[in-house]
Design a protein around this motif. Sequence first.
Motif, PDB file in Angstrom:
ATOM      1  N   GLY A 362      30.755  48.991  50.196  1.00 33.00           N
ATOM      2  CA  GLY A 362      30.855  48.210  51.419  1.00 33.00           C
ATOM      3  C   GLY A 362      32.309  47.966  51.775  1.00 33.00           C
ATOM      4  N   TRP A 363      32.552  47.117  52.750  1.00 29.64           N
ATOM      5  CA  TRP A 363      33.921  46.870  53.193  1.00 29.64           C
ATOM      6  C   TRP A 363      34.083  45.418  53.616  1.00 29.64           C
ATOM      7  CZ3 TRP A 363      30.241  49.243  56.187  1.00 29.64           C
ATOM      8  CH2 TRP A 363      29.977  48.678  57.438  1.00 29.64           C
ATOM      9  N   THR A 364      35.335  45.020  53.810  1.00 31.16           N
ATOM     10  CA  THR A 364      35.594  43.665  54.261  1.00 31.16           C
ATOM     11  C   THR A 364      37.006  43.583  54.828  1.00 31.16           C
ATOM     12  OG1 THR A 364      35.479  41.317  53.631  1.00 31.16           O
ATOM     13  CG2 THR A 364      36.522  42.811  52.065  1.00 31.16           C
ATOM     14  N   HIS A 365      37.325  42.441  55.407  1.00 33.92           N
ATOM     15  CA  HIS A 365      38.676  42.108  55.865  1.00 33.92           C
ATOM     16  C   HIS A 365      39.012  40.756  55.272  1.00 33.92           C
ATOM     17  CE1 HIS A 365      42.172  42.103  58.596  1.00 33.92           C
ATOM     18  NE2 HIS A 365      41.939  40.802  58.701  1.00 33.92           N
ATOM     19  N   ALA A 366      40.158  40.646  54.631  1.00 27.82           N
ATOM     20  CA  ALA A 366      40.496  39.392  53.963  1.00 27.82           C
ATOM     21  C   ALA A 366      41.963  39.053  54.188  1.00 27.82           C
ATOM     22  CB  ALA A 366      40.212  39.496  52.461  1.00 27.82           C
ATOM     23  N   VAL A 367      42.237  37.761  54.265  1.00 24.37           N
ATOM     24  CA  VAL A 367      43.605  37.263  54.390  1.00 24.37           C
ATOM     25  C   VAL A 367      44.120  36.962  52.989  1.00 24.37           C
ATOM     26  CG1 VAL A 367      45.095  35.463  55.335  1.00 24.37           C
ATOM     27  CG2 VAL A 367      43.151  36.321  56.666  1.00 24.37           C
ATOM     28  N   GLY A 368      45.233  37.585  52.606  1.00 20.51           N
ATOM     29  CA  GLY A 368      45.776  37.429  51.270  1.00 20.51           C
ATOM     30  C   GLY A 368      46.578  36.156  51.097  1.00 20.51           C
ATOM     31  N   LEU A 369      47.133  36.005  49.904  1.00 16.78           N
ATOM     32  CA  LEU A 369      47.925  34.817  49.601  1.00 16.78           C
ATOM     33  C   LEU A 369      49.175  34.729  50.463  1.00 16.78           C
ATOM     34  CD1 LEU A 369      47.699  34.918  45.700  1.00 16.78           C
ATOM     35  CD2 LEU A 369      46.298  33.602  47.297  1.00 16.78           C
ATOM     36  N   ASP A 370      49.593  35.856  51.027  1.00 10.85           N
ATOM     37  CA  ASP A 370      50.770  35.870  51.887  1.00 10.85           C
ATOM     38  C   ASP A 370      50.418  35.582  53.343  1.00 10.85           C
ATOM     39  OD1 ASP A 370      49.408  38.168  52.464  1.00 10.85           O
ATOM     40  OD2 ASP A 370      51.064  39.534  52.058  1.00 10.85           O
ATOM     41  N   GLY A 371      49.134  35.311  53.618  1.00 11.70           N
ATOM     42  CA  GLY A 371      48.708  34.994  54.969  1.00 11.70           C
ATOM     43  C   GLY A 371      48.460  36.193  55.849  1.00 11.70           C
ATOM     44  N   VAL A 372      48.566  37.401  55.302  1.00  9.83           N
ATOM     45  CA  VAL A 372      48.372  38.630  56.066  1.00  9.83           C
ATOM     46  C   VAL A 372      46.956  39.145  55.860  1.00  9.83           C
ATOM     47  CG1 VAL A 372      49.152  41.012  56.400  1.00  9.83           C
ATOM     48  CG2 VAL A 372      50.819  39.203  55.899  1.00  9.83           C
ATOM     49  N   GLY A 373      46.289  39.502  56.950  1.00 11.67           N
ATOM     50  CA  GLY A 373      44.943  40.061  56.862  1.00 11.67           C
ATOM     51  C   GLY A 373      44.980  41.554  56.595  1.00 11.67           C
ATOM     52  N   ARG A 374      44.119  42.018  55.701  1.00 13.43           N
ATOM     53  CA  ARG A 374      44.084  43.439  55.343  1.00 13.43           C
ATOM     54  C   ARG A 374      42.633  43.906  55.205  1.00 13.43           C
ATOM     55  NH1 ARG A 374      48.401  41.268  52.458  1.00 13.43           N
ATOM     56  NH2 ARG A 374      50.414  42.253  52.944  1.00 13.43           N
ATOM     57  N   ASP A 375      42.427  45.205  55.416  1.00 12.99           N
ATOM     58  CA  ASP A 375      41.111  45.815  55.273  1.00 12.99           C
ATOM     59  C   ASP A 375      40.920  46.312  53.847  1.00 12.99           C
ATOM     60  OD1 ASP A 375      40.730  45.370  57.974  1.00 12.99           O
ATOM     61  OD2 ASP A 375      41.386  47.381  58.545  1.00 12.99           O
ATOM     62  N   PHE A 376      39.700  46.199  53.353  1.00 13.91           N
ATOM     63  CA  PHE A 376      39.365  46.650  52.002  1.00 13.91           C
ATOM     64  C   PHE A 376      38.022  47.366  52.019  1.00 13.91           C
ATOM     65  CE2 PHE A 376      42.166  43.068  51.402  1.00 13.91           C
ATOM     66  CZ  PHE A 376      42.946  43.398  50.294  1.00 13.91           C
ATOM     67  N   TYR A 377      37.845  48.287  51.062  1.00  9.90           N
ATOM     68  CA  TYR A 377      36.501  48.784  50.781  1.00  9.90           C
ATOM     69  C   TYR A 377      36.178  48.431  49.340  1.00  9.90           C
ATOM     70  CZ  TYR A 377      38.517  52.907  48.389  1.00  9.90           C
ATOM     71  OH  TYR A 377      39.206  53.739  47.537  1.00  9.90           O
ATOM     72  N   VAL A 378      34.898  48.262  49.049  1.00  7.97           N
ATOM     73  CA  VAL A 378      34.449  47.739  47.763  1.00  7.97           C
ATOM     74  C   VAL A 378      33.440  48.689  47.152  1.00  7.97           C
ATOM     75  CG1 VAL A 378      33.430  45.749  46.576  1.00  7.97           C
ATOM     76  CG2 VAL A 378      34.786  45.393  48.664  1.00  7.97           C
ATOM     77  N   ARG A 379      33.541  48.889  45.858  1.00  2.14           N
ATOM     78  CA  ARG A 379      32.575  49.700  45.111  1.00  2.14           C
ATOM     79  C   ARG A 379      32.570  49.233  43.664  1.00  2.14           C
ATOM     80  NH1 ARG A 379      35.796  55.540  44.711  1.00  2.14           N
ATOM     81  NH2 ARG A 379      37.430  54.851  43.291  1.00  2.14           N
ATOM     82  N   GLN A 380      31.636  49.748  42.874  1.00  4.87           N
ATOM     83  CA  GLN A 380      31.603  49.417  41.459  1.00  4.87           C
ATOM     84  C   GLN A 380      32.783  50.064  40.739  1.00  4.87           C
ATOM     85  OE1 GLN A 380      27.757  49.139  39.178  1.00  4.87           O
ATOM     86  NE2 GLN A 380      27.001  50.311  40.933  1.00  4.87           N
ATOM     87  N   LEU A 381      33.204  49.423  39.675  1.00  3.30           N
ATOM     88  CA  LEU A 381      34.275  49.946  38.836  1.00  3.30           C
ATOM     89  C   LEU A 381      33.658  50.650  37.634  1.00  3.30           C
ATOM     90  CD1 LEU A 381      37.408  49.937  38.370  1.00  3.30           C
ATOM     91  CD2 LEU A 381      37.027  47.933  36.926  1.00  3.30           C
ATOM     92  N   TRP A 382      34.028  51.914  37.456  1.00  4.16           N
ATOM     93  CA  TRP A 382      33.554  52.715  36.319  1.00  4.16           C
ATOM     94  C   TRP A 382      32.033  52.787  36.272  1.00  4.16           C
ATOM     95  CZ3 TRP A 382      36.330  52.061  30.961  1.00  4.16           C
ATOM     96  CH2 TRP A 382      37.645  52.477  31.085  1.00  4.16           C
ATOM     97  N   ASP A 383      31.467  53.772  36.868  1.00  4.09           N
ATOM     98  CA  ASP A 383      30.018  53.952  36.784  1.00  4.09           C
ATOM     99  C   ASP A 383      29.736  55.418  36.500  1.00  4.09           C
ATOM    100  OD1 ASP A 383      27.391  53.190  36.767  1.00  4.09           O
ATOM    101  OD2 ASP A 383      27.127  53.460  38.918  1.00  4.09           O
ATOM    102  N   TRP A 384      29.758  55.761  35.225  1.00  4.26           N
ATOM    103  CA  TRP A 384      29.501  57.141  34.793  1.00  4.26           C
ATOM    104  C   TRP A 384      30.469  58.121  35.470  1.00  4.26           C
ATOM    105  CZ3 TRP A 384      23.618  58.641  34.483  1.00  4.26           C
ATOM    106  CH2 TRP A 384      22.985  57.819  33.563  1.00  4.26           C
ATOM    107  N   LYS A 385      31.726  57.993  35.208  1.00  2.00           N
ATOM    108  CA  LYS A 385      32.691  58.902  35.807  1.00  2.00           C
ATOM    109  C   LYS A 385      33.256  59.837  34.747  1.00  2.00           C
ATOM    110  CE  LYS A 385      34.143  56.041  39.695  1.00  2.00           C
ATOM    111  NZ  LYS A 385      35.268  55.385  40.383  1.00  2.00           N
ATOM    112  N   GLY A 386      33.087  61.135  34.981  1.00  5.80           N
ATOM    113  CA  GLY A 386      33.649  62.153  34.098  1.00  5.80           C
ATOM    114  C   GLY A 386      34.833  62.810  34.779  1.00  5.80           C
ATOM    115  N   ILE A 387      36.032  62.630  34.227  1.00  2.62           N
ATOM    116  CA  ILE A 387      37.251  63.093  34.861  1.00  2.62           C
ATOM    117  C   ILE A 387      37.754  64.360  34.165  1.00  2.62           C
ATOM    118  CG2 ILE A 387      39.611  62.454  35.487  1.00  2.62           C
ATOM    119  CD1 ILE A 387      38.717  59.519  35.314  1.00  2.62           C
ATOM    120  N   ALA A 388      38.080  65.368  34.952  1.00  2.00           N
ATOM    121  CA  ALA A 388      38.582  66.625  34.407  1.00  2.00           C
ATOM    122  C   ALA A 388      39.979  66.432  33.828  1.00  2.00           C
ATOM    123  CB  ALA A 388      38.611  67.694  35.490  1.00  2.00           C
TER     124      ALA A 388
END
Length: 468
Positions: A362-388
């Motif tokens: 999914g995605w979102t827009h959030a204002v950081g600690l510096d007061g600046v708004g930024r776009d983000f996308y969200v996903r699970q961290l490490w879910d069966w990933k095989g890296i070459a």
Amino acid sequence: MTPITAHAALSPAERAAYGKAARERAPRSGHGRFETDRERPDPVEVLEGQSATRVPELVPIRYGRMLESPFRFYRGAAALMAMDLWSLPATELTVQLCGDAHLLNFRLLASPERHLVFDINDFDETLAGPFEWDVKRLAASFAIAGRHNGFSAAEQDGAVHACVRAYRTRMREFAAMPTLDVWYAQDDADRVRALLASSMSKRARRRTAAATAKARTRTHLRAFAKLTRVTSEGRRIAPDPPLVTPLRDLLTDPSDDRQEKLLRNVLEGYARTLSSERRFLLRRYRLVDMARKVVGVGSVGTRCWILLLLGKGDDDPLLLQAKEAQESVLAGPTADLGHENQGRRVVTGQRLIQTTSDIFLGWTHAVGLDGVGRDFYVRQLWDWKGIARPDTMEPDMLRLFAHLCGGGLARAHARSGDPVAIAAYLGGSDRFDRALADFAQAYADQNERDAEALAAAVASGRVSATAM
């Protein structure tokens, strides 16, 4: 860039004719030529332009990682290649591009049904554009990886030929398939093993089996054990600065309530982009911690957060990654219209290209600690990933991996573009394959020159680099 065009109103013969007509705009043999002129911007200035919007204290880590090898530099220099691709004749046969289709962005991933599939993994730069841009970036990555391994020019070309030939022949297969069959096509682990079994040595088969088994161990529980620890407040993310820095450690005032507000806003905004049943699932978890994380090579310096959520208890975790999404480097001189949120651009592109995506994407827009708004996308961290690990591959294994990647890229492009038109453009001969081999070598030379320019900038003190 021209948006993806639907050709449903055209007959197959008309679509094929459209593809062949593209040879007049961009002859297949012409793809082999790559030259820069004096007006090409200074590569360090281009990289510094990107760094201007990133976390300043993390930028030296990015440069340090890029200077480890020409291949690492290539991974971090997507903006440079995008600039070069814009200067070349284009077919205008549009697909949803991965945007950064180097070989390490192809890997084993987990489907929601818990099957291993071979697919593209990184979509930060995804955008509509001419199909050959992805093919050229992928082809050049094999030439650069081959050079790094000390392979001969012929062995490097062998990997590039295998990649582009697999792309061309599989695109022809997709051109003959019903539309739904193209959409449902996927490269699961069993198909990958069967495809390569007849060409692999016993050693290669053992390594492939080991890689598949290892990918199944790279679960969220393993990430949970590695990245968290038990504290007096319960399970929390373990600090490992500057690579992992909990949000609480970024606040100078312990009474600052911006931490709680930021956590709540990120999660609430993101949850609204999920389908109703996945929002229901997400509500089974509570957010307990958040940390800034350094990831990848080219992404270093962008804001990336890991979010720790817990379900029934400390042993029931969900780890999410919220990664900043900036404008695609492929946007070039044109505005990236139609994307009010760059995180949504990434998610939309990923869902269009991948055969199956993370259920928590999914995605979102959030204002950081510096007061600046930024776009983000969200996903699970490490879910069966095989890296070459291309640095450990012999020439025959790199060639086989190139075959897999080329075929996988064709499948992604066939979903979003017109496989009939692209197949007609490519044709049945190896003219395009040979041209891309020439391009890959020429661009590998350019990549080395750009890496040397960054090294010189570090040596002169113009920019700083930190090995980490």
